[in-house]
Enzyme design. Sequence first.
Site, PDB file in Angstrom:
ATOM      1  N   GLN A   1      41.277  44.849  43.796  1.00  0.00           N
ATOM      2  CA  GLN A   1      40.973  44.689  42.374  1.00  0.00           C
ATOM      3  C   GLN A   1      40.614  43.242  42.100  1.00  0.00           C
ATOM      4  O   GLN A   1      41.242  42.323  42.658  1.00  0.00           O
ATOM      5  CB  GLN A   1      42.184  45.111  41.531  1.00  0.00           C
ATOM      6  CG  GLN A   1      41.959  45.104  40.029  1.00  0.00           C
ATOM      7  CD  GLN A   1      42.273  43.766  39.371  1.00  0.00           C
ATOM      8  OE1 GLN A   1      43.028  42.956  39.902  1.00  0.00           O
ATOM      9  NE2 GLN A   1      41.683  43.524  38.206  1.00  0.00           N
ATOM     10  N   SER A   2      39.590  43.013  41.275  1.00  0.00           N
ATOM     11  CA  SER A   2      39.139  41.668  40.906  1.00  0.00           C
ATOM     12  C   SER A   2      38.726  40.894  42.164  1.00  0.00           C
ATOM     13  O   SER A   2      37.805  41.318  42.847  1.00  0.00           O
ATOM     14  CB  SER A   2      40.236  40.955  40.112  1.00  0.00           C
ATOM     15  OG  SER A   2      39.727  39.796  39.485  1.00  0.00           O
ATOM     16  N   ALA A   3      39.404  39.788  42.483  1.00  0.00           N
ATOM     17  CA  ALA A   3      39.064  39.088  43.722  1.00  0.00           C
ATOM     18  C   ALA A   3      39.283  39.978  44.937  1.00  0.00           C
ATOM     19  O   ALA A   3      38.602  39.841  45.953  1.00  0.00           O
ATOM     20  CB  ALA A   3      39.894  37.814  43.852  1.00  0.00           C
TER      21      ALA A   3
END
Length: 526
Positions: free
Chosen positions: A206-208
């Site tokens: 998730q995200s990075a």
Amino acid sequence: MLLLSVLALSAINKVYAAIGPTVTLDYGTFTGHRDDSAGIISYRGIRYADAPVGELRWRAPISPPTNNLGNVDATQFADACIQTAQTTIAAGFSEDCLFGNVYIPTTKAANETLPVLVWFHGGGFQGGSTHDIPNSNPMVQPPAYPVVFVSFEYRLGQFGFLGGARVKNDGDLNIGLLDQRAALRWVQRYIGKFGGDKSRVTIWGQSAGAGSTMFHLLAEGGNPGGLFRAAMGDSPSLNFMPAYTDPYVEGIFDQFASFAGCGGKGDEVMKCLRFVDGSRLALAGSQTIGARTSTLFTFAPIIDDAFLKERPVEAFKNGRFAHVPVLFGSNTNEGAWWSAFLPNPAANTSMTNATETTVFNFLQGQFATLTRASFDRAVAQFYPLSDYGTFSLQGQQMYGEMRYICTASLITGGAFDQGLPAYQFHYNNPILGSDHTAELTAFFSSSPPSDEGDKDLFAAMREYWTNFAATGIPRAKNAPSWSAVTTSAGSPRIRLQPGSLGLEEFTSALAARCAFWHGISGELNV
């Protein structure tokens, strides 16, 4: 007949014998924790590489570990990697942080191998850890498809993503991603000992962490190396990616080295940095990001001409990525609140005196080569203030789309163009919120939601994700069919909304906005 019954019963007992909490690898024996109430055996703090300290700073990880560890208590998390915002090395954090965690369902039969789901945490490549996953990890057991769930720490910030020619000449670049790559090789070598099927590995983040799975799709010119067969990502992050020799990157290196007390060391600068106490490096990283008051994430992956040779937009547009099934998506309000974290009032759109220049400064702080001319064109053609009412909401929409929402479209659309199965989602939850990270509640919350619509949605999401890991197709009982995308924009996508779960089109207006951002990818260095 009695003999046959006894033999049959013996076979059944052998097949369904519970796996024990102790696993022996060729460099140590690890004893985990069996939680029958959660139906999970967890092994935490499994070292997967040598400690990256001293001479091993800013070098690719050495994995598997070179020393035998003997008997290891694997019931608790090991230290997490130092986060860049820390001014010192706090308890529970260390440079010596290359550890992984394995979660197994107790219902797994002794001779059964399960699909493997490898998780990379988010945090902007500067923060985060695996410790946020509860021991009662809902992704391991039904109603989701049972999987072996694995998570890994990787070096962050100045320890994992320091760039520049001097690092390249006396070390390695993007070593946080190289840590992840070593972790995936560890999975191939050892996951069978935990009942996992190394031929059915799906990477997820998730995200990075979703940006990480994207970079593994691009790594080595798009060579998965037999390390995974599918990839998933929630809110994949498209970060500013200059070349390692770019003045922007060299400037960060110089600033960090100076704060660490190694400025002006010339050819000896890397030797100096490897000699400095870790606490001083932690402080120097914090000082570096503190001096860049308009930028959210100073340390991030860059073009290194080895592991990453091409930026995402160009690679996905031209088919130069690992050709595996993908599942990526985003949340409605991805861009909310980010600007409010910036110390520089000239780039903080939540200030009462914000102007359109404030919005530009906010975006340029994240994408340093964005020009005012391109920004003005974006506002005039796609993001007029009249559509949003405030500069804060205008900047929120621009940032959320250019960094996260359009990236999910880029990946799934690029996969479709290459004839690959690709699935896109849109998480929209009016009850619990749809900001960045909001969807993680569905996967990792240890307490069920009170709303029946959320309960049904979360159960479906867990089934979609784990069935994709198991079969390559996201299916869920008592939930709508999730169709693969059929356009280069990644349409249709599934709308994950309580009480309104179903397919929707990726609108032509949103596709046009994404096409604009991707059309200036050379300017943005993305």
